[in-house]
Design a protein around this motif. Structure first.
Motif, mmCIF file in Angstrom:
data_model
loop_
_atom_site.group_PDB
_atom_site.id
_atom_site.type_symbol
_atom_site.label_atom_id
_atom_site.label_comp_id
_atom_site.label_asym_id
_atom_site.label_seq_id
_atom_site.Cartn_x
_atom_site.Cartn_y
_atom_site.Cartn_z
ATOM 1 N N GLN A 299 0.765 -1.152 -0.074
ATOM 2 C CA GLN A 299 -0.164 -0.015 -0.101
ATOM 3 C C GLN A 299 0.830 1.304 -0.094
ATOM 4 O OE1 GLN A 299 -3.668 0.414 2.395
ATOM 5 N NE2 GLN A 299 -3.167 -1.752 3.279
ATOM 6 N N ARG A 300 1.813 1.416 0.819
ATOM 7 C CA ARG A 300 2.835 2.528 1.035
ATOM 8 C C ARG A 300 3.535 2.758 -0.232
ATOM 9 N NH1 ARG A 300 3.511 0.656 6.175
ATOM 10 N NH2 ARG A 300 5.149 -0.905 5.419
ATOM 11 N N ASP A 301 3.960 1.635 -1.054
ATOM 12 C CA ASP A 301 4.567 1.745 -2.490
ATOM 13 C C ASP A 301 3.628 2.034 -3.663
ATOM 14 O OD1 ASP A 301 6.868 0.606 -1.164
ATOM 15 O OD2 ASP A 301 6.851 -1.486 -1.963
ATOM 16 N N ILE A 306 0.108 6.553 -7.299
ATOM 17 C CA ILE A 306 -1.404 7.144 -7.401
ATOM 18 C C ILE A 306 -1.465 8.450 -6.955
ATOM 19 C CG2 ILE A 306 -3.659 6.891 -6.550
ATOM 20 C CD1 ILE A 306 -3.272 3.943 -6.262
ATOM 21 N N GLU A 307 -0.635 9.187 -6.244
ATOM 22 C CA GLU A 307 -0.603 10.475 -5.837
ATOM 23 C C GLU A 307 -0.040 11.302 -7.076
ATOM 24 O OE1 GLU A 307 1.853 10.780 -2.285
ATOM 25 O OE2 GLU A 307 -0.071 10.945 -1.066
ATOM 26 N N GLY A 308 1.007 10.487 -7.783
ATOM 27 C CA GLY A 308 1.836 11.372 -8.791
ATOM 28 C C GLY A 308 3.105 11.261 -8.681
ATOM 29 N N SER A 309 4.081 10.691 -9.322
ATOM 30 C CA SER A 309 5.468 10.482 -9.281
ATOM 31 C C SER A 309 6.268 10.166 -10.794
ATOM 32 C CB SER A 309 5.950 9.332 -8.045
ATOM 33 O OG SER A 309 5.322 8.278 -8.638
ATOM 34 N N GLU A 342 -3.908 7.453 3.806
ATOM 35 C CA GLU A 342 -3.492 8.302 2.655
ATOM 36 C C GLU A 342 -3.726 7.781 1.233
ATOM 37 O OE1 GLU A 342 -0.220 8.269 5.921
ATOM 38 O OE2 GLU A 342 -1.541 6.940 5.074
ATOM 39 N N LEU A 343 -3.903 6.390 1.289
ATOM 40 C CA LEU A 343 -4.412 5.509 0.150
ATOM 41 C C LEU A 343 -6.016 5.821 -0.142
ATOM 42 C CD1 LEU A 343 -3.346 4.065 -2.199
ATOM 43 C CD2 LEU A 343 -3.875 1.914 -0.908
ATOM 44 N N PHE A 347 -8.785 8.039 -3.553
ATOM 45 C CA PHE A 347 -9.911 7.297 -4.350
ATOM 46 C C PHE A 347 -10.936 8.225 -3.674
ATOM 47 C CE2 PHE A 347 -6.549 4.123 -4.750
ATOM 48 C CZ PHE A 347 -6.971 3.571 -6.082
ATOM 49 N N PRO A 348 -11.142 9.481 -4.134
ATOM 50 C CA PRO A 348 -12.046 10.215 -3.590
ATOM 51 C C PRO A 348 -13.620 9.775 -4.202
ATOM 52 C CG PRO A 348 -11.258 11.594 -5.445
ATOM 53 C CD PRO A 348 -10.311 10.235 -5.149
#
Length: 464
Positions: A299-301, A306-309, A342-343, A347-348
């Motif tokens: 999940q942390r990876d 998903i946030e943008g990298s 955070e995950l 996913f709003p």
């Protein structure tokens, strides 16, 4: 032309029964991409996609909605399972690989489009190469000329040799025109000729390539391509086969590979869709022992992607800021709130897909463009069988599928595949030998084949 949300839902309705809420959510997400593209550049960068979390049991249409959505707008699409990934430090696939898969898919799509665009021109060039192979131009004769004159460039033309060469050229030109006419008529399709093709043994580059090399941003084809050149071999093939091979070769020459890669990366970044299935299987805050040891780590990876990298691929760096992520899971044993906060925040949009009813099963059998009844009817038609289902037989099939799902594991619409395979097993097996090619499936036939299995729960659990 850009589709409106209403038109997108109408297109999805052609293949997916029910689930209106999920269809509306993905339609709005897709339309927002079109709206973002029309914004000024400075504001466009600030607008991020609203990722979607689909919650619902297996077989209700989660994957199909995402796949049809991508196909509808010709967007690069990959489906990955969250359970296949492992935390950094463990053996297995890392989460960056889903972005690399998306880029590969995107580049393949662009290359296919470019090849289609130049296909007609490549076919003409391939035909010219076939004519050249069948009737090559003769080389200029040198005769018994003085080597010293040839070296000093003082050779005087020999009229007799030149005349013979011109006559040969005229004969070859005439022969080529004749061959061209025959090719157009298709009279040479079974003639044989030799062509040069690439020899594709296990590439040395493939042995060295791998995930670690991609992470360093190295494309070994560029670095070592000149050291390990592609080998070529000669093959004897028919003109029909040569036309296909040479058309592909000519098309590859006409396509700018750098432009394909650039456009492929742009599409992946701007319109790529990643469908992250089975996300409920990695839900859990605390890492335990055994197979779930890297659950929280995965999940942390996934979170930064998903946030943008920026993910390094063999084609260069790829940004994930504007990719659309659609996650899905049954959440039988866990809840969306079990994902790390955070995950969850990435996913709003959350939609819950409903269990399928008996009426839904009946619609799935007949209404979609790829309806199962249409598929089975078409398959058996290839054997000359005219398969016909009565109205009440379809009602009975839907009822049995719903009952078995209710009594055993609920696998959604996939149960219909199992039921129909069992129902038509005997007909499919004997199809080539059946004399009466008109087969009618009525309610009585369905009950005879399936009722006993449905009544005995232990049998239905293992057979249906």
């Amino acid at each position: 032309m850009e589709l409106t949300p209403r038109q997108i839902v109408a297109e999805l309705d052609k293949y997916i029964v029910g689930q209106e809420e999920a269809k509306r959510a993905v339609a709005v997400a897709l339309r927002n991409r079109y709206r973002r593209a029309r914004l000024p550049e400075d504001l466009r960068e600030e607008v991020m996609p609203k990722n979607i979390l689909m919650i619902g049991p297996t077989g209700v249409g989660k994957t199909e909605i995402a796949r049809r959505l991508a196909r509808l707008v010709n967007a690069p699409f990959v489906k990955v399972e969250a359970t296949k990934f492992t935390e950094v430090g463990y053996v297995g696939r890392d989460v960056d690989s889903m972005v690399r898969d998306l880029v590969e898919t995107s580049i393949r799509m662009v290359r296919s489009e470019r090849l289609n665009e130049v296909e007609a021109r490549a076919a003409r060039l391939a035909e010219e190469r076939i004519i050249e192979l069948l009737a090559p131009f003769p080389q200029q004769e040198t005769g018994g000329r003085n080597p010293l004159e040839m070296l000093l460039g003082t050779v005087r033309p020999d009229p007799e040799i030149d005349d013979r060469h011109k006559q040969r050229l005229r004969r070859v030109e005439f022969e080529r025109e004749t061959l061209r006419t025959k090719l157009e008529r298709g009279e040479l399709e079974n003639e044989y000729l030799e062509i040069e093709v690439e020899d594709r043994p296990t590439s040395t580059l493939e042995l060295f390539s791998g995930q670690g090399v991609e992470e360093m941003g190295i494309n070994l084809n560029d670095v070592l391509g000149h050291i390990f050149p592609k080998k070529k071999k000669r093959r004897k093939v028919t003109v029909a086969e040569a036309r296909k091979i040479l058309t592909q070769q000519e098309a590859q020459k006409l396509v700018d590979n750098e432009e394909v890669v650039t456009e492929g990366i742009r599409r992946a970044e701007e319109s790529g869709i990643i469908f992250l299935d089975e996300i409920d299987k990695i839900a859990g805050r605390e890492a335990g022992a055994g197979p779930d040891v890297s659950r929280g780590g995965v999940q942390r990876d996934i979170l930064p992607i998903i946030e943008g990298s920026t993910v390094v691929t063999k084609y260069g760096p790829v940004r994930t800021d504007h990719m659309l992520f659609i996650a899905a899971g049954a959440f039988h044993m866990s809840r969306p709130s079990d994902l790390i906060p955070e995950l969850q925040g990435r996913f709003p949009i959350r939609v819950e897909l409903k269990n399928l009813t008996e009426e839904d099963f009946l619609q799935i059998l007949t209404e979609p463009q790829n309806a199962l009844i249409k598929q089975y009817t078409a398959l058996l038609a290839t054997e000359g069988i005219k398969l016909e289902f009565s109205k009440y037989s379809l009602v009975e099939i839907a009822k049995i599928a719903y009952t078995v799902n209710d009594q055993t594991e609920n696998i959604g619409a996939r149960r219909l595949h199992t039921v129909l395979e069992r129902l038509l097993e005997e007909i499919s097996f004997a199809a080539p030998d059946i004399e009466d090619k008109h087969v009618v499936i009525d309610e009585q036939y369905v009950r005879e084949k399936l009722s006993e299995i449905v009544r005995r729960e232990d049998l239905s659990r293992y057979i249906l």
